[in-house]
Design a protein around this motif. Structure first.
Motif, short mmCIF file in Angstrom:
data_model
loop_
_atom_site.label_atom_id
_atom_site.label_comp_id
_atom_site.label_asym_id
_atom_site.label_seq_id
_atom_site.Cartn_x
_atom_site.Cartn_y
_atom_site.Cartn_z
N LEU A 225 0.83 -1.21 0.00
CA LEU A 225 0.00 0.00 0.00
C LEU A 225 0.86 1.26 0.00
O LEU A 225 0.53 2.25 -0.65
N ARG A 226 1.97 1.23 0.72
CA ARG A 226 2.85 2.40 0.73
C ARG A 226 3.43 2.64 -0.67
O ARG A 226 3.52 3.78 -1.12
N VAL A 227 3.82 1.53 -1.33
CA VAL A 227 4.33 1.68 -2.70
C VAL A 227 3.23 2.20 -3.63
O VAL A 227 3.47 3.06 -4.48
N LEU A 228 2.00 1.67 -3.45
CA LEU A 228 0.88 2.14 -4.28
C LEU A 228 0.63 3.62 -4.06
O LEU A 228 0.41 4.39 -5.02
N GLY A 229 0.65 4.06 -2.79
CA GLY A 229 0.46 5.47 -2.51
C GLY A 229 1.54 6.33 -3.16
O GLY A 229 1.25 7.41 -3.70
N LYS A 230 2.77 5.84 -3.12
CA LYS A 230 3.88 6.58 -3.74
C LYS A 230 3.67 6.67 -5.25
O LYS A 230 3.89 7.72 -5.87
N ASP A 231 3.25 5.55 -5.85
CA ASP A 231 3.02 5.55 -7.31
C ASP A 231 1.88 6.50 -7.68
O ASP A 231 1.96 7.23 -8.68
N VAL A 232 0.82 6.50 -6.87
CA VAL A 232 -0.31 7.40 -7.15
C VAL A 232 0.13 8.86 -7.04
O VAL A 232 -0.25 9.70 -7.86
N ASP A 233 0.95 9.16 -6.03
CA ASP A 233 1.41 10.54 -5.89
C ASP A 233 2.33 10.92 -7.05
O ASP A 233 2.31 12.06 -7.52
#
Length: 493
Positions: A225-233
């Protein structure tokens, strides 16, 4: 990830416990039904066989008939099979009981049964019946002890089976309870470590989706989820950058559009000037030159008259050129309504406009079946009129003959062909002939401004089609072009 691993471990442990309980139950059941039960039945059969042997010996002693020995001998055979089944139950007490039965039976046979049978056969004195009864009573006692032990073994087997069944039921209940607790724990862990962080991430994404592109997207929870959040940002940042670039491009496009609008306005003003102010001096030049020629022709030499003719011709050609340029510039700017019109009617109107030249040259215009098309009737008539006019202008020695046909295409367009028997066009000029002012012949030989085919090209492309020279034609010239059918909306451009 660790939630999945924990759930798998619990599931494997519960499955292993249930399988072990089932294995214990199967073993207890197999021992009771396959070993203890048959041993008990065989011991009872063994007792019946021994009684048959004792009765056979006694009957043979009393009657001397050999028929009484048959139960004895059959009992011996069945005794061996029954004994073998009992021996399978390999426990110390059962082994002792079998050994006691074997010893008592051996003593009965050696001390009474065999001597009695031999004495009857020899006709001698038979041993006393009291001794035989005493020895066989010992056999009964040993057999009873063996059967009592087998009964104990059967009771123990039943108890073991009941215990195994109870153990399996308890194990299944415990396993289900553990699995339920594990699932509930996993659900709680998912809610805490996945769903909640995911909900917060969704809120961040929703804020950005609502238009706040400066909002930083962040996520907590598992690494994924942290990686996903980083990718979304990162995606948000790229969108912001591309939005800024798009705004800059739009600003530049707006400026270019404004320049184009201003240029079009100036072009319309020029067209007005060309159609009025520029043509008036040309008309005066031509008129005064013609007046000069009529009044002073007798006073001018041949060269002077020729100069005046040159001036008049130049002025007229300039007027024609201006008129053609005005017509060319109006294509696509002053639009008529897009209507469905019969192509045959367009050809007939073009023929009517060219009726004088067609009659003078003896030209024949042959028209095949033509469809209905969509477009501006005035412009499409100009296309057919230009192509027919070119066929007549660039004729050969024979009278002009023009053939117009059409055939459907897979894309909903119609492909028209205008074929003539004129002088033809070399394929190396296939593109040049559609460029404005490009002429292949001197103006002294063929009149014109060189705008006709470029006008056709602009009109056809304005209706979403294309026009080209058919380079496969061996005689004359064939021009092909496409127009949208009645069921196709023409992409006007």
């Amino acid at each position: 990830m660790w939630i999945s691993v924990a759930l798998v471990v619990v599931l494997l442990a519960a499955t292993t416990a249930v399988l072990l309980a089932i294995s214990d139950l199967s073993k207890a059941r197999s021992r009771l039904l396959d070993v203890v039960g048959p041993a008990v039945v065989s011991s009872q059969q063994l007792g019946a066989d021994l009684v048959d042997q004792e009765n056979g010996v006694r009957g043979y002693v009393l009657s001397g008939s050999a028929d009484f020995l048959e139960p004895y001998e059959n009992g011996l055979d069945r005794q061996a099979a029954a004994r073998a089944t009992v021996v399978v139950l390999d426990t110390p007490k059962v082994a002792e009981g079998v050994a006691a039965v074997d010893a008592a039976l051996a003593a009965w046979r050696s001390e009474y049964a065999d001597p009695a049978i031999a004495a009857v056969r020899a006709g001698s004195q038979v041993p006393g019946d009291a001794a035989g009864k005493q020895r066989f009573d010992a056999v009964r006692v040993a057999l009873s002890a063996l059967q009592a032990e087998l009964a104990v073994q059967r009771a123990e087997g039943r108890a073991a089976l009941n215990d195994a069944a109870t153990n399996m039921a308890v194990t299944c209940i415990v396993a289900l309870a553990v699995l339920l607790v594990a699932v509930l724990g996993c659900v709680a862990a998912v809610l805490v470590h996945v769903v909640r962080p995911l909900s917060r991430l969704r809120e961040h994404v929703g804020t950005v989706a609502a238009g706040d592109f400066t909002h930083v997207v962040s996520a907590t929870g598992p690494q994924e989820l942290r990686v996903l959040g980083k990718d979304v940002d990162t995606m948000r940042t790229r969108i912001v950058d591309e939005l800024d670039q798009a705004q800059q491009r739009n600003a530049a496009l707006d400026a270019a559009t404004e320049d184009l609008r201003r240029s079009n306005t100036e072009l319309e003003q020029f067209a007005y000037v060309a159609s009025h102010d520029l043509q008036e001096p040309l008309r005066k030049v031509a008129s005064f030159c013609q007046l000069l020629e009529r009044r002073y022709r007798d006073q001018l030499d041949e060269r002077g008259v020729q100069y005046i003719d040159f001036a008049v011709d130049g002025a007229k050609r300039m007027q024609r050129l201006i008129n053609d340029l005005l017509a060319f510039s109006r294509v696509g700017r002053h639009r008529d309504e897009q209507v469905v019109v019969a192509a045959g009617d367009l050809v007939e109107e073009a023929r009517g406009n060219l009726s004088q030249v067609l009659e003078e040259t003896g030209a024949q215009v042959e028209v095949g079946p033509l469809p209905d098309v969509q477009g501006e009737a005035r412009l499409l008539t100009a296309v057919f009129q230009n192509l027919i006019g070119n066929a007549v202008k660039f004729r050969g020695e024979d009278a002009p003959h023009v053939r117009i046909d059409a055939e459907p295409r897979d894309d909903g367009m119609w492909e028209f062909s205008v074929r003539d028997n004129g002088i033809g066009i070399d394929q190396q000029y296939a593109e040049r002939i559609f460029v404005i002012f490009q002429r292949l012949h001197a103006k002294e030989r063929y009149a014109g401004t060189g705008i006709g085919l470029s006008m056709c090209r602009k009109i056809v492309e304005h209706h979403g089609g294309r026009i080209w020279l058919d380079t496969g034609t061996t005689a004359g010239t064939t021009i092909r072009f496409t127009l949208p059918g009645a069921d196709v909306l023409a992409p006007v451009g």
